[in-house]
Design an enzyme around this catalytic site. Structure first.
Site, short mmCIF file in Angstrom:
data_model
loop_
_atom_site.label_atom_id
_atom_site.label_comp_id
_atom_site.label_asym_id
_atom_site.label_seq_id
_atom_site.Cartn_x
_atom_site.Cartn_y
_atom_site.Cartn_z
N ASN A 123 0.83 -1.22 0.00
CA ASN A 123 0.00 0.00 0.00
C ASN A 123 0.86 1.27 0.00
O ASN A 123 0.58 2.21 -0.75
CB ASN A 123 -0.94 0.01 1.20
CG ASN A 123 -1.90 -1.18 1.17
OD1 ASN A 123 -1.95 -1.90 0.18
ND2 ASN A 123 -2.64 -1.38 2.24
N THR A 168 -15.05 38.99 -31.38
CA THR A 168 -15.85 38.61 -30.21
C THR A 168 -17.12 38.04 -30.81
O THR A 168 -17.56 38.49 -31.88
CB THR A 168 -16.18 39.82 -29.30
OG1 THR A 168 -16.94 40.76 -30.05
CG2 THR A 168 -14.93 40.51 -28.76
N HIS A 169 -17.68 37.04 -30.18
CA HIS A 169 -18.84 36.32 -30.73
C HIS A 169 -18.55 35.77 -32.13
O HIS A 169 -19.46 35.57 -32.92
CB HIS A 169 -20.08 37.22 -30.79
CG HIS A 169 -20.32 38.00 -29.54
ND1 HIS A 169 -21.13 37.54 -28.52
CD2 HIS A 169 -19.83 39.20 -29.12
CE1 HIS A 169 -21.14 38.43 -27.54
NE2 HIS A 169 -20.35 39.45 -27.87
N SER A 290 -7.18 13.43 -48.13
CA SER A 290 -8.40 12.63 -48.13
C SER A 290 -8.24 11.51 -49.14
O SER A 290 -7.62 11.70 -50.19
CB SER A 290 -9.58 13.53 -48.52
OG SER A 290 -10.63 12.74 -49.04
N LYS A 296 -8.03 17.87 -50.96
CA LYS A 296 -8.05 18.15 -49.52
C LYS A 296 -6.68 18.14 -48.85
O LYS A 296 -5.83 17.31 -49.14
CB LYS A 296 -8.93 17.10 -48.80
CG LYS A 296 -10.39 17.19 -49.15
CD LYS A 296 -11.08 18.36 -48.50
CE LYS A 296 -11.15 18.13 -47.04
NZ LYS A 296 -12.42 18.21 -46.44
N ASN A 298 -6.03 18.38 -44.83
CA ASN A 298 -6.78 18.50 -43.57
C ASN A 298 -5.87 18.79 -42.38
O ASN A 298 -4.79 18.22 -42.26
CB ASN A 298 -7.55 17.21 -43.31
CG ASN A 298 -8.60 16.95 -44.37
OD1 ASN A 298 -9.19 17.90 -44.91
ND2 ASN A 298 -8.82 15.68 -44.68
N GLU A 303 -7.07 18.98 -35.10
CA GLU A 303 -8.35 18.31 -34.88
C GLU A 303 -8.22 17.19 -33.84
O GLU A 303 -9.06 17.03 -32.96
CB GLU A 303 -8.87 17.70 -36.19
CG GLU A 303 -9.37 18.72 -37.19
CD GLU A 303 -9.71 18.05 -38.50
OE1 GLU A 303 -10.87 17.66 -38.67
OE2 GLU A 303 -8.82 17.88 -39.35
N LYS A 338 -4.28 3.84 -12.11
CA LYS A 338 -3.09 3.89 -12.97
C LYS A 338 -3.38 4.14 -14.44
O LYS A 338 -2.76 5.01 -15.07
CB LYS A 338 -2.28 2.60 -12.81
CG LYS A 338 -1.38 2.69 -11.62
CD LYS A 338 -1.06 1.35 -11.05
CE LYS A 338 -1.11 1.38 -9.56
NZ LYS A 338 -2.43 1.62 -8.97
N1 ARG Z 1 -1.70 -3.27 -7.35
C1 ARG Z 1 -2.10 -2.54 -6.18
C2 ARG Z 1 -2.51 -1.13 -6.58
O1 ARG Z 1 -2.29 -0.77 -7.67
C3 ARG Z 1 -0.96 -2.48 -5.23
C4 ARG Z 1 -1.34 -2.43 -3.78
C5 ARG Z 1 -2.07 -3.65 -3.40
N2 ARG Z 1 -2.32 -3.74 -2.02
C6 ARG Z 1 -3.14 -4.66 -1.52
N3 ARG Z 1 -3.25 -4.70 -0.25
N4 ARG Z 1 -3.79 -5.51 -2.27
O2 ARG Z 1 -3.08 -0.40 -5.81
#
Ligand code: ARG
Length: 472
Positions: A123, A168-169, A290, A296, A298, A303, A338
């Protein structure tokens, strides 16, 4: 691409680092479903960096002996090389980057590898890894912002005297200089830069040592680990340390603002390259064609950048929603932080890079911009200001000029194209010096104060920006 074994384990106790209390194997689908190794292997370097610092701290406080530390350092260094070469076998059975690396370390060096996890938890480990990673990415992003700003400043200097209609606008409003417009974009990016540096302060706090949630009973030295990892300080509360993802949300929010700015630039570039505006040309290498319409060209880069802003906003909402109902402290939900974060960084870096490469090569079409500025009575405010200088109250001047514009609409003439007598029908206060203010050059040059569009002011802003940018 790194290798990943998709095979599941045979016996829980043999393969899982936490298998001790389990009587049966993890369900094969659950194993794959809960694993994060397919994406968190991207944090291998940071995980190793954090582990080396943790091991050095354990050694300092007497938990690891010299030999054990040396073995761990050597083993992790070898794993780092393997991972960088794409030669590390990542295993889904080993769930995540932390357990994969720890298991590989123990395979290599034996018992010392099993001591590395003393006084920490995945953790605090993951919270530390993401902060280390994001800190690096922020540094890359701010340097890309700076590069883009340099391009804008160059362009602003080159085009300080080029006149286009300001809107503007999306209706022609007043003449402005192209350099002034580029420096407006520069200012937006300057705030983005500052926001990221501010956010970096809150990223750069070390959760390591929070362990699972409550801290650890070992005599750890968190200041020492923080120093080794170049964090400003250890986090002050272990519950908050393992569960806080504000820093990632704050970053994604700053990223969303940058994308919003890039999207606004994009919208203007798309308009300006159209035949209807025809203000600029983007070099062919930044455009595509295109498959059906041979004529074209583009503006795909702007975009796409405009389109990609949506996915970054989406990631911001994913992360906020991810956090909103979590009780303290760590929850597995956090594993979902992540992919949005990685994609935010990748998207942002890609867009900044494309803009940084493209902007210095934007070619302006001054004749076309000038033509557009001559339509739409862009110097009407200048005529009103002129009458005010002659002693007329602004409201009355506004009314007089409104009538002159209506006449211009009927006769198809700009104010600067009317004869003096024609203008004098609307006010006797008008004399032949009026033409100094009705020209585009006169109009922009008159706005010569801090923040105004006059070429002189643009060049002052350019010079000031250059002195800021050289220090970065
Ligand atoms: N893969 C977990 C994460 O991305 C890592 C921590 C996991 N901890 C646990 N007690 N299962 O958060």
């Amino acid at each position: 691409m790194a290798k990943t074994t998709l095979e599941t384990s045979t016996k829980a106790s043999e393969n899982k680092l936490w298998g001790g209390r389990f009587a049966e194997d993890t369900d094969a689908f659950v194993e794959a479903f809960t694993a994060s190794i397919l994406f968190d292997q991207r944090l291998a370097d940071q995980d190793i960096e954090g582990s080396v610092a943790h091991a050095r701290m354990l050694h300092k406080v007497g938990i690891l002996n010299d030999q054990e530390l040396a073995d761990i350092q050597e083993g992790l260094a070898a794993i780092k090389v393997q991972a960088a070469a794409g030669e590390l076998e990542w295993s889904v059975a080993l769930e995540d980057v932390h357990m994969n690396i720890e298991a590989r370390l123990t395979d290599r060096i034996g018992i010392a590898g099993k001591k590395l996890h003393t006084g920490r938890s995945r953790n605090d480990q993951i919270a530390t890894d993401i902060r280390l990673w994001l800190r690096e990415q922020v540094d890359l992003i701010v340097s890309e912002i700076t590069r883009l700003q340099q391009g804008l400043v160059e362009l602003a200097e080159r085009e300080a005297h080029t006149i286009l209609p300001g809107f503007t606008h999306l209706q022609v409003a007043q003449p402005i200089t192209f350099g002034h417009h580029m420096m407006a974009w520069y200012e937006m990016l300057e705030r983005d830069y500052e926001r990221l540096l501010d956010c970096r302060k809150r990223i750069n706090i070390m959760p390591l040592g929070s362990a699972a949630l409550a801290g650890t009973s070992y005599p750890i030295d968190r200041d020492f680990t923080a120093e080794l990892l170049h964090f400003d300080r250890p986090s002050r509360n272990s519950l908050d340390g393992v569960s806080d993802r504000d820093f990632a949300i704050e970053f994604t929010s700053a990223a969303s603002l940058i994308m919003m700015h890039l999207s606004r630039f994009s919208e203007e570039l798309v308009l300006w390259t159209s035949a209807q505006f025809d203000f600029i040309n983007l070099p062919d290498r930044f455009c595509t064609g295109s498959s059906i319409m041979p004529q074209k060209k583009n503006p795909d880069v702007p975009e796409l950048v405009r389109g990609k802003s949506g996915r970054v906003y989406g990631h911001l909402f994913s992360l906020m929603t991810l956090m909103k109902s979590q009780p303290l402290a760590y929850n597995k939900d956090n594993q979902e932080d992540k992919e949005p974060l990685f994609d935010t960084v990748d998207t942002l870096l890609g867009c900044l890079r494309a803009y940084g490469d493209m902007m210095p090569h934007v070619e302006t079409k001054p004749e076309s911009m000038r033509r557009a500025a001559m339509q739409g009575f862009a110097t009407a405010t200048d005529l009103a200001d002129y009458l005010v200088c002659k002693g007329m109250p602004f409201r009355d001047a506004h009314e007089v000029v409104g009538k002159a514009v209506a006449h211009g609409v009927q006769t198809g003439k700009d104010l600067s194209e009317m004869a003096l007598e024609e203008l004098q029908q609307f006010s006797g206060a008008i004399t032949d010096d009026v033409f100094d203010v009705l020209t585009l050059e006169g109009s922009v040059a008159a706005r010569n104060h801090v923040g105004g569009t006059a070429p002189e002011q643009v060049l002052l802003q350019v010079a000031a920006a250059k002195t800021v940018l050289v220090t970065r």
